[in-house]
Write a protein that holds these residues in place. Structure first.
Motif, mmCIF file in Angstrom:
data_model
loop_
_atom_site.group_PDB
_atom_site.id
_atom_site.type_symbol
_atom_site.label_atom_id
_atom_site.label_comp_id
_atom_site.label_asym_id
_atom_site.label_seq_id
_atom_site.Cartn_x
_atom_site.Cartn_y
_atom_site.Cartn_z
ATOM 1 N N ALA A 17 0.814 -1.216 0.000
ATOM 2 C CA ALA A 17 0.000 0.000 0.000
ATOM 3 C C ALA A 17 0.850 1.269 0.000
ATOM 4 O O ALA A 17 0.412 2.306 -0.469
ATOM 5 C CB ALA A 17 -0.934 0.002 1.206
ATOM 6 N N ASP A 18 2.047 1.225 0.553
ATOM 7 C CA ASP A 18 2.905 2.410 0.569
ATOM 8 C C ASP A 18 3.453 2.696 -0.816
ATOM 9 O O ASP A 18 3.764 1.798 -1.581
ATOM 10 C CB ASP A 18 4.071 2.226 1.539
ATOM 11 C CG ASP A 18 3.660 2.448 2.978
ATOM 12 O OD1 ASP A 18 2.641 3.115 3.198
ATOM 13 O OD2 ASP A 18 4.371 1.953 3.867
ATOM 14 N N SER A 19 3.604 3.958 -1.095
ATOM 15 C CA SER A 19 4.132 4.389 -2.383
ATOM 16 C C SER A 19 5.643 4.167 -2.433
ATOM 17 O O SER A 19 6.330 4.227 -1.412
ATOM 18 C CB SER A 19 3.823 5.872 -2.581
ATOM 19 O OG SER A 19 4.482 6.367 -3.705
ATOM 20 N N THR A 20 6.137 3.959 -3.615
ATOM 21 C CA THR A 20 7.585 3.832 -3.793
ATOM 22 C C THR A 20 8.192 5.140 -4.303
ATOM 23 O O THR A 20 9.389 5.199 -4.558
ATOM 24 C CB THR A 20 7.914 2.701 -4.786
ATOM 25 O OG1 THR A 20 7.263 2.971 -6.027
ATOM 26 C CG2 THR A 20 7.471 1.357 -4.245
ATOM 27 N N LEU A 21 7.361 6.166 -4.416
ATOM 28 C CA LEU A 21 7.843 7.467 -4.865
ATOM 29 C C LEU A 21 8.657 8.136 -3.762
ATOM 30 O O LEU A 21 8.393 7.939 -2.574
ATOM 31 C CB LEU A 21 6.659 8.369 -5.231
ATOM 32 C CG LEU A 21 5.806 7.920 -6.420
ATOM 33 C CD1 LEU A 21 4.596 8.824 -6.554
ATOM 34 C CD2 LEU A 21 6.631 7.942 -7.689
ATOM 35 N N PRO A 22 9.638 8.940 -4.128
ATOM 36 C CA PRO A 22 10.391 9.669 -3.088
ATOM 37 C C PRO A 22 9.504 10.730 -2.442
ATOM 38 O O PRO A 22 8.526 11.186 -3.029
ATOM 39 C CB PRO A 22 11.545 10.304 -3.862
ATOM 40 C CG PRO A 22 11.084 10.369 -5.273
ATOM 41 C CD PRO A 22 10.141 9.216 -5.473
ATOM 42 N N ALA A 23 9.851 11.114 -1.233
ATOM 43 C CA ALA A 23 9.090 12.141 -0.518
ATOM 44 C C ALA A 23 9.213 13.479 -1.250
ATOM 45 O O ALA A 23 10.203 13.742 -1.937
ATOM 46 C CB ALA A 23 9.617 12.277 0.909
ATOM 47 N N ALA A 24 8.209 14.324 -1.077
ATOM 48 C CA ALA A 24 8.231 15.662 -1.670
ATOM 49 C C ALA A 24 9.410 16.452 -1.091
ATOM 50 O O ALA A 24 9.881 16.171 0.017
ATOM 51 C CB ALA A 24 6.919 16.379 -1.378
ATOM 52 N N LYS A 25 9.875 17.449 -1.826
ATOM 53 C CA LYS A 25 11.092 18.187 -1.461
ATOM 54 C C LYS A 25 11.069 18.721 -0.037
ATOM 55 O O LYS A 25 12.015 18.549 0.698
ATOM 56 C CB LYS A 25 11.339 19.337 -2.436
ATOM 57 C CG LYS A 25 12.548 20.195 -2.040
ATOM 58 C CD LYS A 25 13.001 21.093 -3.127
ATOM 59 C CE LYS A 25 14.105 22.028 -2.725
ATOM 60 N NZ LYS A 25 15.231 21.508 -2.033
ATOM 61 N N TRP A 26 10.024 19.378 0.396
ATOM 62 C CA TRP A 26 9.992 20.002 1.704
ATOM 63 C C TRP A 26 9.307 19.137 2.756
ATOM 64 O O TRP A 26 9.040 19.606 3.864
ATOM 65 C CB TRP A 26 9.320 21.369 1.634
ATOM 66 C CG TRP A 26 10.051 22.342 0.779
ATOM 67 C CD1 TRP A 26 9.626 22.858 -0.414
ATOM 68 C CD2 TRP A 26 11.342 22.900 1.007
ATOM 69 N NE1 TRP A 26 10.567 23.701 -0.931
ATOM 70 C CE2 TRP A 26 11.636 23.748 -0.072
ATOM 71 C CE3 TRP A 26 12.279 22.772 2.014
ATOM 72 C CZ2 TRP A 26 12.827 24.458 -0.168
ATOM 73 C CZ3 TRP A 26 13.474 23.472 1.920
ATOM 74 C CH2 TRP A 26 13.722 24.309 0.839
ATOM 75 N N ALA A 27 9.037 17.882 2.448
ATOM 76 C CA ALA A 27 8.363 17.013 3.418
ATOM 77 C C ALA A 27 9.212 16.795 4.660
ATOM 78 O O ALA A 27 8.704 16.801 5.779
ATOM 79 C CB ALA A 27 8.011 15.677 2.774
ATOM 80 N N ASN A 28 10.507 16.606 4.476
ATOM 81 C CA ASN A 28 11.395 16.307 5.600
ATOM 82 C C ASN A 28 12.594 17.247 5.682
ATOM 83 O O ASN A 28 13.549 16.969 6.385
ATOM 84 C CB ASN A 28 11.869 14.853 5.518
ATOM 85 C CG ASN A 28 10.706 13.892 5.537
ATOM 86 O OD1 ASN A 28 9.825 13.996 6.370
ATOM 87 N ND2 ASN A 28 10.700 12.963 4.608
ATOM 88 N N GLU A 29 12.542 18.338 4.945
ATOM 89 C CA GLU A 29 13.615 19.337 4.954
ATOM 90 C C GLU A 29 13.058 20.657 5.472
ATOM 91 O O GLU A 29 11.922 21.007 5.178
ATOM 92 C CB GLU A 29 14.152 19.584 3.540
ATOM 93 C CG GLU A 29 14.828 18.400 2.900
ATOM 94 C CD GLU A 29 15.279 18.725 1.478
ATOM 95 O OE1 GLU A 29 15.662 19.881 1.223
ATOM 96 O OE2 GLU A 29 15.219 17.819 0.643
ATOM 97 N N GLN A 30 13.879 21.374 6.207
ATOM 98 C CA GLN A 30 13.460 22.674 6.707
ATOM 99 C C GLN A 30 13.700 23.754 5.653
ATOM 100 O O GLN A 30 14.578 23.622 4.804
ATOM 101 C CB GLN A 30 14.228 23.021 7.976
ATOM 102 C CG GLN A 30 13.888 22.117 9.133
ATOM 103 C CD GLN A 30 14.531 22.583 10.426
ATOM 104 O OE1 GLN A 30 15.364 23.487 10.430
ATOM 105 N NE2 GLN A 30 14.139 21.967 11.518
ATOM 106 N N LEU A 31 12.916 24.806 5.752
ATOM 107 C CA LEU A 31 13.104 25.955 4.870
ATOM 108 C C LEU A 31 14.399 26.674 5.252
ATOM 109 O O LEU A 31 14.771 26.704 6.423
ATOM 110 C CB LEU A 31 11.921 26.915 4.993
ATOM 111 C CG LEU A 31 10.579 26.404 4.468
ATOM 112 C CD1 LEU A 31 9.459 27.349 4.865
ATOM 113 C CD2 LEU A 31 10.630 26.222 2.970
ATOM 114 N N PRO A 32 15.081 27.279 4.278
ATOM 115 C CA PRO A 32 16.336 27.979 4.586
ATOM 116 C C PRO A 32 16.140 29.207 5.478
ATOM 117 O O PRO A 32 17.016 29.543 6.264
ATOM 118 C CB PRO A 32 16.902 28.364 3.226
ATOM 119 C CG PRO A 32 15.893 28.016 2.208
ATOM 120 C CD PRO A 32 14.814 27.227 2.858
ATOM 121 N N ASP A 33 15.003 29.881 5.371
ATOM 122 C CA ASP A 33 14.719 31.068 6.178
ATOM 123 C C ASP A 33 14.150 30.616 7.539
ATOM 124 O O ASP A 33 13.069 30.037 7.590
ATOM 125 C CB ASP A 33 13.721 31.964 5.453
ATOM 126 C CG ASP A 33 13.409 33.250 6.202
ATOM 127 O OD1 ASP A 33 13.829 33.387 7.377
ATOM 128 O OD2 ASP A 33 12.748 34.120 5.615
#
Length: 133
Positions: A17-33
Motif C-alpha cells: 500500500a505504501d508508495s515507492t515514490l520519493p518524498a516531496a522536497k519540503w516534506a522532511n527538509e526545513q526551509l532555509p529562512d
C-alpha cells in the motif's frame, strides 16, 4: 494450494500500500529562512494528520502528512499567510483537520458546555455543603 497463495497475497497487500515514490522536497527538509520555517512549524503543529488522526502533521510519519508538510512549507515560502493555508486545508479536508476549531454557531456547544457543566457542578456542590452544616 490456491487458497494458501490467495491468503498470502491478501496478507501482503498492506505492505504494497505504501508508495515507492520519493518524498516531496519540503516534506522532511526545513526551509532555509528560519522565520518561515518557524511559521511553517507552528502551523504544522495545529494541523491534524488525516491518516494518523491522533498526531499533528509535524509529528506524523505518514506519507500524506509528509505531503501536507511539503505543501505548508511551499506555500509559506511563497509568502502565503498561515491562516490562509489553514483555511484552504479546512475547505479541502473539513474542520476536523484543524486542532483549533472556529467559534461559530455549530461549535458553540464545544466551547460553552464545559462552562455550563462547571456552573452546574458548583451549584450542586453548594447545595451539598449547605446540607452538611
Amino acid at each position: 494450494m490456491r487458497r494458501l497463495a490467495l491468503a498470502l497475497a491478501l496478507a501482503a497487500a498492506p505492505v504494497l500500500a505504501d508508495s515507492t515514490l520519493p518524498a516531496a522536497k519540503w516534506a522532511n527538509e526545513q526551509l532555509p529562512d528560519p522565520r518561515q520555517e518557524e511559521a511553517a512549524k507552528n502551523l504544522m503543529l495545529t494541523l491534524r494528520c488525516i491518516v494518523c488522526q491522533g498526531q499533528s502533521i509535524a509529528d506524523s510519519d505518514a506519507e500524506l502528512a509528509g505531503d501536507m508538510r511539503a505543501m505548508v512549507r511551499t506555500r509559506i515560502a511563497a509568502g502565503e499567510k498561515p491562516e490562509a493555508i489553514r483555511a484552504w486545508l479546512v475547505e479541502r479536508y473539513g474542520q476536523w483537520v484543524s486542532y483549533k476549531p472556529l467559534v461559530e454557531p455549530l461549535t458553540w456547544p464545544l466551547w460553552f458546555a464545559p462552562l455550563a457543566l462547571l456552573a452546574v457542578g458548583a451549584f450542586l456542590a453548594r447545595g451539598r455543603f449547605r446540607k452538611h452544616r
